[in-house]
Design a protein around this motif. Structure first.
Motif, PDB file in Angstrom:
ATOM      1  N   CYS A 154       0.856  -1.180   0.000  1.00 18.58           N
ATOM      2  CA  CYS A 154       0.000   0.000   0.000  1.00 18.58           C
ATOM      3  C   CYS A 154       0.895   1.234   0.000  1.00 18.58           C
ATOM      4  N   ALA A 155       0.412   2.307  -0.623  1.00 15.46           N
ATOM      5  CA  ALA A 155       1.211   3.529  -0.663  1.00 15.46           C
ATOM      6  C   ALA A 155       0.307   4.744  -0.789  1.00 15.46           C
ATOM      7  N   THR A 156       0.869   5.898  -0.433  1.00 20.04           N
ATOM      8  CA  THR A 156       0.146   7.163  -0.541  1.00 20.04           C
ATOM      9  C   THR A 156       1.057   8.209  -1.159  1.00 20.04           C
ATOM     10  N   ALA A 157       0.430   9.302  -1.612  1.00 18.08           N
ATOM     11  CA  ALA A 157       1.172  10.465  -2.091  1.00 18.08           C
ATOM     12  C   ALA A 157       0.264  11.678  -1.976  1.00 18.08           C
ATOM     13  N   GLY A 158       0.861  12.832  -1.752  1.00 16.22           N
ATOM     14  CA  GLY A 158       0.094  14.066  -1.701  1.00 16.22           C
ATOM     15  C   GLY A 158      -0.371  14.442  -0.317  1.00 16.22           C
ATOM     16  N   THR A 159      -1.184  15.508  -0.275  1.00 14.09           N
ATOM     17  CA  THR A 159      -1.721  16.024   0.980  1.00 14.09           C
ATOM     18  C   THR A 159      -3.184  16.390   0.783  1.00 14.09           C
ATOM     19  N   MET A 160      -3.821  16.770   1.868  1.00 21.32           N
ATOM     20  CA  MET A 160      -5.203  17.233   1.815  1.00 21.32           C
ATOM     21  C   MET A 160      -5.270  18.762   1.786  1.00 21.32           C
ATOM     22  N   GLU A 161      -4.150  19.391   1.485  1.00 22.43           N
ATOM     23  CA  GLU A 161      -4.105  20.853   1.411  1.00 22.43           C
ATOM     24  C   GLU A 161      -4.835  21.330   0.151  1.00 22.43           C
ATOM     25  N   SER A 162      -5.254  22.570   0.177  1.00 22.27           N
ATOM     26  CA  SER A 162      -5.897  23.168  -0.988  1.00 22.27           C
ATOM     27  C   SER A 162      -4.947  23.116  -2.185  1.00 22.27           C
ATOM     28  N   SER A 163      -5.481  22.867  -3.359  1.00 26.73           N
ATOM     29  CA  SER A 163      -4.733  22.790  -4.617  1.00 26.73           C
ATOM     30  C   SER A 163      -3.807  21.583  -4.694  1.00 26.73           C
ATOM     31  N   ASP A 164      -4.091  20.549  -3.919  1.00 22.82           N
ATOM     32  CA  ASP A 164      -3.316  19.315  -3.956  1.00 22.82           C
ATOM     33  C   ASP A 164      -4.290  18.142  -4.070  1.00 22.82           C
ATOM     34  N   ARG A 195      -8.340  18.200  -4.032  1.00 20.10           N
ATOM     35  CA  ARG A 195      -8.680  19.443  -3.335  1.00 20.10           C
ATOM     36  C   ARG A 195      -8.477  20.637  -4.273  1.00 20.10           C
ATOM     37  N   GLY A 196      -8.781  20.435  -5.568  1.00 21.47           N
ATOM     38  CA  GLY A 196      -8.649  21.516  -6.542  1.00 21.47           C
ATOM     39  C   GLY A 196      -7.293  21.561  -7.219  1.00 21.47           C
ATOM     40  N   ALA A 197      -6.628  20.414  -7.297  1.00 17.70           N
ATOM     41  CA  ALA A 197      -5.300  20.348  -7.903  1.00 17.70           C
ATOM     42  C   ALA A 197      -5.377  20.444  -9.426  1.00 17.70           C
ATOM     43  N   LEU A 198      -4.316  20.954 -10.014  1.00 20.76           N
ATOM     44  CA  LEU A 198      -4.190  20.948 -11.466  1.00 20.76           C
ATOM     45  C   LEU A 198      -4.015  19.511 -11.948  1.00 20.76           C
ATOM     46  N   ASP A 199      -4.324  19.273 -13.204  1.00 21.40           N
ATOM     47  CA  ASP A 199      -4.213  17.929 -13.768  1.00 21.40           C
ATOM     48  C   ASP A 199      -2.800  17.371 -13.619  1.00 21.40           C
ATOM     49  N   CYS A 200      -1.785  18.193 -13.863  1.00 25.98           N
ATOM     50  CA  CYS A 200      -0.403  17.704 -13.764  1.00 25.98           C
ATOM     51  C   CYS A 200      -0.069  17.270 -12.336  1.00 25.98           C
TER      52      CYS A 200
END
Length: 91
Positions: free
Chosen positions: A7-17, A68-73
């Motif tokens: 199992c793995a994760t990446a990213g945050t729950m911050e705005s724009s992520d 949370r509103g992240a860009l596609d990239c």
């Protein structure tokens, strides 16, 4: 391409992520998608998720993307990072 081994994760729950979780599974793909802009961009986000999974050769996994509103990239990068971590390629 190597199979997912953990199992793995990446990213945050911050705005724009985006926060991505991935687990190896045996019977195909299961995609769970949540987004603050789902009504406007949900279909586009789902297509991006599927494109990265296809590009990376992932055929058996459960993946959750909480946008949370992240860009596609950013979404694509988070998914790729989670996949690499699930393969044991990066810490």
């Amino acid at each position: 391409m190597p199979e997912l081994i953990q199992c793995a994760t990446a990213g945050t729950m911050e705005s724009s992520d985006a926060y991505v979780e991935i687990e190896p599974r045996e019977n195909g793909l299961e995609i769970q998608l949540e987004s603050v802009v789902f009504a406007q961009f949900g279909e586009d986000i789902a297509q991006s998720v599927q494109a990265v999974l296809l590009q990376q050769g992932v055929k058996n996994a459960w993946i959750s993307v909480n946008d949370r509103g992240a860009l596609d990239c950013v979404i694509r990068a988070r998914i790729e990072t989670a996949i690499r971590r699930a393969r044991g390629e990066t810490p």
